[in-house]
Design a protein around this motif. Structure first.
Motif, PDB file in Angstrom:
ATOM      1  N   ASN A   4       0.825  -1.214   0.000  1.00  0.00           N
ATOM      2  CA  ASN A   4       0.000   0.000   0.000  1.00  0.00           C
ATOM      3  C   ASN A   4       0.859   1.264   0.000  1.00  0.00           C
ATOM      4  N   PHE A   5       1.943   1.229   0.757  1.00  0.00           N
ATOM      5  CA  PHE A   5       2.830   2.388   0.819  1.00  0.00           C
ATOM      6  C   PHE A   5       3.492   2.617  -0.540  1.00  0.00           C
ATOM      7  N   ARG A   6       3.898   1.537  -1.193  1.00  0.00           N
ATOM      8  CA  ARG A   6       4.496   1.665  -2.534  1.00  0.00           C
ATOM      9  C   ARG A   6       3.484   2.201  -3.536  1.00  0.00           C
ATOM     10  N   ILE A   7       2.238   1.784  -3.416  1.00  0.00           N
ATOM     11  CA  ILE A   7       1.196   2.297  -4.318  1.00  0.00           C
ATOM     12  C   ILE A   7       1.003   3.792  -4.114  1.00  0.00           C
ATOM     13  N   GLN A   8       0.973   4.230  -2.858  1.00  0.00           N
ATOM     14  CA  GLN A   8       0.815   5.662  -2.585  1.00  0.00           C
ATOM     15  C   GLN A   8       1.990   6.462  -3.126  1.00  0.00           C
ATOM     16  N   LEU A   9       3.200   5.950  -2.953  1.00  0.00           N
ATOM     17  CA  LEU A   9       4.364   6.656  -3.480  1.00  0.00           C
ATOM     18  C   LEU A   9       4.356   6.696  -5.005  1.00  0.00           C
ATOM     19  N   SER A  10       3.929   5.611  -5.635  1.00  0.00           N
ATOM     20  CA  SER A  10       3.852   5.577  -7.100  1.00  0.00           C
ATOM     21  C   SER A  10       2.824   6.580  -7.622  1.00  0.00           C
ATOM     22  N   ILE A  60      -2.324  14.246   0.985  1.00  0.00           N
ATOM     23  CA  ILE A  60      -1.548  13.005   0.990  1.00  0.00           C
ATOM     24  C   ILE A  60      -0.959  12.704   2.369  1.00  0.00           C
ATOM     25  N   SER A  61      -0.621  13.720   3.128  1.00  0.00           N
ATOM     26  CA  SER A  61      -0.075  13.458   4.470  1.00  0.00           C
ATOM     27  C   SER A  61      -1.132  12.807   5.355  1.00  0.00           C
ATOM     28  N   TRP A  62      -2.389  13.212   5.219  1.00  0.00           N
ATOM     29  CA  TRP A  62      -3.471  12.580   5.981  1.00  0.00           C
ATOM     30  C   TRP A  62      -3.666  11.138   5.528  1.00  0.00           C
ATOM     31  N   SER A  63      -3.509  10.902   4.258  1.00  0.00           N
ATOM     32  CA  SER A  63      -3.641   9.545   3.732  1.00  0.00           C
ATOM     33  C   SER A  63      -2.555   8.627   4.285  1.00  0.00           C
ATOM     34  N   PHE A  64      -1.313   9.112   4.289  1.00  0.00           N
ATOM     35  CA  PHE A  64      -0.219   8.333   4.867  1.00  0.00           C
ATOM     36  C   PHE A  64      -0.453   8.083   6.356  1.00  0.00           C
ATOM     37  N   ALA A  65      -0.897   9.107   7.063  1.00  0.00           N
ATOM     38  CA  ALA A  65      -1.131   8.965   8.497  1.00  0.00           C
ATOM     39  C   ALA A  65      -2.240   7.953   8.782  1.00  0.00           C
ATOM     40  N   PHE A  66      -3.313   7.989   8.014  1.00  0.00           N
ATOM     41  CA  PHE A  66      -4.407   7.034   8.212  1.00  0.00           C
ATOM     42  C   PHE A  66      -3.946   5.610   7.918  1.00  0.00           C
ATOM     43  N   GLU A  67      -3.203   5.446   6.843  1.00  0.00           N
ATOM     44  CA  GLU A  67      -2.715   4.115   6.483  1.00  0.00           C
ATOM     45  C   GLU A  67      -1.778   3.570   7.555  1.00  0.00           C
ATOM     46  N   ARG A  68      -0.914   4.403   8.089  1.00  0.00           N
ATOM     47  CA  ARG A  68       0.005   3.973   9.152  1.00  0.00           C
ATOM     48  C   ARG A  68      -0.752   3.699  10.450  1.00  0.00           C
ATOM     49  N   PHE A  69      -1.813   4.446  10.722  1.00  0.00           N
ATOM     50  CA  PHE A  69      -2.632   4.203  11.900  1.00  0.00           C
ATOM     51  C   PHE A  69      -3.267   2.812  11.843  1.00  0.00           C
ATOM     52  N   ILE A  70      -3.853   2.488  10.705  1.00  0.00           N
ATOM     53  CA  ILE A  70      -4.458   1.165  10.525  1.00  0.00           C
ATOM     54  C   ILE A  70      -3.388   0.083  10.606  1.00  0.00           C
ATOM     55  N   ALA A  71      -2.239   0.317   9.982  1.00  0.00           N
ATOM     56  CA  ALA A  71      -1.162  -0.676   9.994  1.00  0.00           C
ATOM     57  C   ALA A  71      -0.630  -0.917  11.404  1.00  0.00           C
ATOM     58  N   THR A  72      -0.630   0.106  12.231  1.00  0.00           N
ATOM     59  CA  THR A  72      -0.122  -0.033  13.598  1.00  0.00           C
ATOM     60  C   THR A  72      -1.126  -0.741  14.499  1.00  0.00           C
ATOM     61  N   HIS A  73      -2.366  -0.356  14.429  1.00  0.00           N
ATOM     62  CA  HIS A  73      -3.372  -0.903  15.342  1.00  0.00           C
ATOM     63  C   HIS A  73      -3.877  -2.290  14.942  1.00  0.00           C
ATOM     64  N   TYR A  74      -3.818  -2.609  13.663  1.00  0.00           N
ATOM     65  CA  TYR A  74      -4.296  -3.904  13.183  1.00  0.00           C
ATOM     66  C   TYR A  74      -3.163  -4.647  12.469  1.00  0.00           C
ATOM     67  N   TRP A  75      -1.996  -4.668  13.085  1.00  0.00           N
ATOM     68  CA  TRP A  75      -0.801  -5.191  12.437  1.00  0.00           C
ATOM     69  C   TRP A  75      -0.900  -6.681  12.126  1.00  0.00           C
ATOM     70  N   LYS A  76      -1.616  -7.465  12.923  1.00  0.00           N
ATOM     71  CA  LYS A  76      -1.717  -8.906  12.647  1.00  0.00           C
ATOM     72  C   LYS A  76      -2.445  -9.165  11.320  1.00  0.00           C
ATOM     73  N   TRP A  77      -3.429  -8.362  11.031  1.00  0.00           N
ATOM     74  CA  TRP A  77      -4.159  -8.488   9.776  1.00  0.00           C
ATOM     75  C   TRP A  77      -3.394  -7.807   8.629  1.00  0.00           C
ATOM     76  N   TYR A  78      -2.758  -6.677   8.928  1.00  0.00           N
ATOM     77  CA  TYR A  78      -2.178  -5.829   7.888  1.00  0.00           C
ATOM     78  C   TYR A  78      -0.836  -6.355   7.383  1.00  0.00           C
ATOM     79  N   GLU A  79      -0.009  -6.878   8.268  1.00  0.00           N
ATOM     80  CA  GLU A  79       1.364  -7.223   7.910  1.00  0.00           C
ATOM     81  C   GLU A  79       1.495  -8.333   6.856  1.00  0.00           C
TER      82      GLU A  79
END
Length: 88
Positions: A4-10, A60-79
């Motif tokens: 997801n992070f690579r897609i956002q950067l692309s 875009i900064s809000w988008s990155f922050a939201f994506e990282r928030f989800i990745a941090t709190h739901y890491w077992k599903w996200y990773e």
């Protein structure tokens, strides 16, 4: 990096290229003193695209922050990066 992070950067890189092209068109109008008319479709769409991409880069900064928030709190599903993470 996660998919997801690579897609956002692309996307940001692609939109940056489009932003640069629209700026070149606007500079061409400004430097060559081309008269601006209401019927100039190229200038209209250049302004519309430039403003839309400016809005994208402002959010875009809000988008990155939201994506990282989800990745941090739901890491077992996200990773493991299942296809459902693309919804984030």
């Amino acid at each position: 990096l996660h998919r997801n992070f690579r897609i956002q950067l692309s996307c940001a890189f692609f939109y940056g290229i489009i932003q640069t092209c629209t700026r070149i068109i606007l500079l061409h109008y400004e430097l060559n003193d081309i008269p601006i008319s209401r019927d100039d479709a190229l200038l209209f769409w250049t302004e519309v695209v430039r403003n839309a991409i400016l809005g994208y880069f402002c959010s875009i900064s809000w988008s990155f922050a939201f994506e990282r928030f989800i990745a941090t709190h739901y890491w077992k599903w996200y990773e493991p990066a299942p296809p459902s993470t693309l919804l984030v």
